[in-house]
Write a protein that holds these residues in place. Structure first.
Motif, mmCIF file in Angstrom:
data_model
loop_
_atom_site.group_PDB
_atom_site.id
_atom_site.type_symbol
_atom_site.label_atom_id
_atom_site.label_comp_id
_atom_site.label_asym_id
_atom_site.label_seq_id
_atom_site.Cartn_x
_atom_site.Cartn_y
_atom_site.Cartn_z
ATOM 1 N N ALA A 136 10.002 -1.391 -31.355
ATOM 2 C CA ALA A 136 8.916 -0.460 -31.683
ATOM 3 C C ALA A 136 8.120 -0.084 -30.444
ATOM 4 C CB ALA A 136 7.999 -1.094 -32.735
ATOM 5 N N ARG A 137 7.888 -1.066 -29.563
ATOM 6 C CA ARG A 137 7.159 -0.781 -28.326
ATOM 7 C C ARG A 137 7.961 0.175 -27.426
ATOM 8 N NH1 ARG A 137 6.541 -5.916 -26.685
ATOM 9 N NH2 ARG A 137 4.959 -6.279 -28.288
ATOM 10 N N ARG A 138 9.272 -0.021 -27.390
ATOM 11 C CA ARG A 138 10.116 0.839 -26.571
ATOM 12 C C ARG A 138 10.152 2.260 -27.134
ATOM 13 N NH1 ARG A 138 14.331 -1.902 -27.029
ATOM 14 N NH2 ARG A 138 13.942 -3.303 -25.271
ATOM 15 N N ARG A 139 10.208 2.386 -28.462
ATOM 16 C CA ARG A 139 10.220 3.715 -29.069
ATOM 17 C C ARG A 139 8.915 4.455 -28.817
ATOM 18 N NH1 ARG A 139 13.011 0.910 -33.191
ATOM 19 N NH2 ARG A 139 11.056 0.555 -34.327
ATOM 20 N N ARG A 140 7.785 3.751 -28.879
ATOM 21 C CA ARG A 140 6.505 4.401 -28.588
ATOM 22 C C ARG A 140 6.445 4.863 -27.141
ATOM 23 N NH1 ARG A 140 4.374 0.198 -31.915
ATOM 24 N NH2 ARG A 140 3.844 -1.026 -30.055
ATOM 25 N N ARG A 141 6.985 4.050 -26.235
ATOM 26 C CA ARG A 141 6.986 4.440 -24.831
ATOM 27 C C ARG A 141 7.891 5.641 -24.593
ATOM 28 N NH1 ARG A 141 8.240 -0.102 -23.009
ATOM 29 N NH2 ARG A 141 10.471 0.218 -22.614
ATOM 30 N N ASN A 142 9.066 5.671 -25.234
ATOM 31 C CA ASN A 142 9.962 6.823 -25.086
ATOM 32 C C ASN A 142 9.351 8.089 -25.672
ATOM 33 O OD1 ASN A 142 11.834 5.154 -23.866
ATOM 34 N ND2 ASN A 142 13.004 4.810 -25.759
ATOM 35 N N LEU A 143 8.670 7.960 -26.813
ATOM 36 C CA LEU A 143 8.016 9.129 -27.416
ATOM 37 C C LEU A 143 6.921 9.656 -26.514
ATOM 38 C CD1 LEU A 143 7.615 11.021 -29.816
ATOM 39 C CD2 LEU A 143 6.108 9.290 -30.841
ATOM 40 N N LEU A 144 6.174 8.749 -25.896
ATOM 41 C CA LEU A 144 5.115 9.176 -24.987
ATOM 42 C C LEU A 144 5.695 9.926 -23.789
ATOM 43 C CD1 LEU A 144 2.132 9.129 -24.241
ATOM 44 C CD2 LEU A 144 2.504 6.927 -23.112
ATOM 45 N N TRP A 145 6.786 9.430 -23.227
ATOM 46 C CA TRP A 145 7.421 10.120 -22.103
ATOM 47 C C TRP A 145 7.988 11.468 -22.531
ATOM 48 C CZ3 TRP A 145 6.886 9.651 -17.171
ATOM 49 C CH2 TRP A 145 6.527 8.417 -16.612
ATOM 50 N N ALA A 146 8.564 11.509 -23.738
ATOM 51 C CA ALA A 146 9.109 12.778 -24.232
ATOM 52 C C ALA A 146 8.007 13.831 -24.392
ATOM 53 C CB ALA A 146 9.843 12.559 -25.554
ATOM 54 N N LEU A 147 6.873 13.416 -24.962
ATOM 55 C CA LEU A 147 5.750 14.348 -25.112
ATOM 56 C C LEU A 147 5.209 14.779 -23.756
ATOM 57 C CD1 LEU A 147 3.817 12.708 -28.092
ATOM 58 C CD2 LEU A 147 5.254 14.758 -28.139
ATOM 59 N N LEU A 148 5.173 13.848 -22.810
ATOM 60 C CA LEU A 148 4.642 14.168 -21.491
ATOM 61 C C LEU A 148 5.542 15.151 -20.751
ATOM 62 C CD1 LEU A 148 2.462 13.537 -19.357
ATOM 63 C CD2 LEU A 148 3.927 11.686 -18.535
ATOM 64 N N LEU A 149 6.864 14.992 -20.876
ATOM 65 C CA LEU A 149 7.795 15.845 -20.134
ATOM 66 C C LEU A 149 8.089 17.156 -20.862
ATOM 67 C CD1 LEU A 149 10.323 13.115 -18.918
ATOM 68 C CD2 LEU A 149 8.501 14.190 -17.598
ATOM 69 N N ALA A 150 8.269 17.089 -22.171
ATOM 70 C CA ALA A 150 8.632 18.292 -22.925
ATOM 71 C C ALA A 150 7.432 19.041 -23.463
ATOM 72 C CB ALA A 150 9.566 17.922 -24.085
ATOM 73 N N GLY A 151 6.268 18.401 -23.498
ATOM 74 C CA GLY A 151 5.090 19.041 -24.068
ATOM 75 C C GLY A 151 4.749 20.380 -23.454
ATOM 76 N N PRO A 152 4.655 20.492 -22.109
ATOM 77 C CA PRO A 152 4.332 21.806 -21.523
ATOM 78 C C PRO A 152 5.336 22.896 -21.884
ATOM 79 C CG PRO A 152 4.042 20.048 -19.912
ATOM 80 C CD PRO A 152 4.691 19.424 -21.104
#
Length: 329
Positions: free
Chosen positions: A38-54
């Motif tokens: 669960a911790r790894r999935r939250r970290r991956n989601l955060l990176w995905a939002l950070l990179l793909a968000g813009p």
């Protein structure tokens, strides 16, 4: 009473650690792995939002928002610049489907798209096969072939207008050498449409050849050598080995070139402006004409929506049926 304390006694390997003389409870291994996952999935989601968000924000603002706004405008009778718009529902669509010029525009778009896409794929493959050979000056030839693709379409159209001039153009001079009179490229049908097809092919041929060249260089050489040992001719090797392995490249070019051809505007605007008498007016050019020449923004939005649905349907059909014949190595 004497208490005997033994030191250095061996600890049992399975005994849990103690704190204050009492065993400390430990989490089961499965629960520990679940928490790590669960911790790894939250970290991956955060990176995905950070990179793909813009990029997602840019798509929403500059692609999907105008698309939805165009769908809304297509239900209005609105002239460009007018402060008043009147809802008409599907009236703009009914008008377009019943207009006497719609059949000619659709036919011109179909002829232009099929000719340019098919011609670009066939000629581009032939040019790629030629540039893939060990020839002197091959690098320079590849650069020259690709150069027209990076030029402005409007500039290319203006350049070719002088070349097609029936009185002073280069093509008129070349045809005169063999005793052939130059056609009336600007006024007599079907020559205006032939003219823009030739220019569009010249501009995009280098791009198609470059993509095919990359695909040819990815074909394993040992397969060609094995075919040569078995006595297969060059034509048989091309048909049975090279072309099947190029189907992913062909599919990519088919999708991208068809979308680009259906949205072609700059060459038509520079050379014929949709004329003569609408003989080179495509769906894309009619959107510009209705919106910025006639000022009918609501009607133009309806035509744009029709073009969007055509592009969506063409892409869906290609992904659904054409992709089945793609051979992925």
């Amino acid at each position: 009473m004497t208490t005997v304390v033994t030191s250095g006694a061996p600890r049992t390997s399975g005994a849990p650690p103690t704190r204050g003389g009492a065993p400390t409870p430990s989490a089961p291994p499965a629960l520990h792995r679940s928490r790590l996952g669960a911790r790894r999935r939250r970290r991956n989601l955060l990176w995905a939002l950070l990179l793909a968000g813009p990029n997602v924000v840019l798509l929403l603002v500059f692609v999907y928002r105008p698309l939805l706004q165009s769908l809304y405008l297509s239900t209005l009778q609105w002239n460009l610049g007018s402060p008043v718009a009147r809802p008409v529902g599907l009236g703009n669509y009914v008008e377009w489907f019943t207009a006497p010029t719609t059949g000619r525009v659709v036919t011109t778009t179909l002829v232009f798209t099929v000719t340019t896409v098919g011609g670009a794929l066939v000629l581009g493959l032939g040019l790629a096969l030629l540039l893939n050979r060990r020839l002197k000056g091959r690098g320079v030839a590849r650069t020259v072939a690709f150069a027209p693709y990076v030029l402005s379409g409007f500039a290319v159209g203006i350049l070719w207008l002088f070349m097609f001039d029936p009185r002073y153009g280069l093509i008129q001079e070349v045809l005169g050498w063999v005793g052939i009179a130059s056609p009336q490229w600007y006024t007599a049908r079907p020559w205006p449409l032939v003219m823009i097809i030739v220019v569009y092919l010249w501009k995009h041929l280098g791009y198609v050849a470059l993509i095919y060249l990359a695909g040819l260089q990815a074909v394993p050489q040992d397969l060609r050598d094995a075919a040569a040992i078995d006595g297969a001719s060059s034509a048989r090797t091309l048909r049975s080995i090279v072309l099947p392995l190029l189907t992913p490249t062909t599919f990519f070019l088919l999708v991208t070139m068809m979308l680009a051809s259906l949205q072609s505007f700059d060459v038509i605007k520079a050379m014929t402006q949709g004329g003569p008498l609408g003989s080179t007016t495509t769906l894309m050019y009619s959107i510009y004409e209705e919106s910025f020449v006639n000022g009918r923004a609501g009607y133009a939005s309806a035509v744009a929506t029709v073009l969007f649905l055509v592009l969506l349907a063409v892409t869906a059909v290609q992904m659904r049926y054409v992709q089945r014949k793609v051979h992925y190595a």
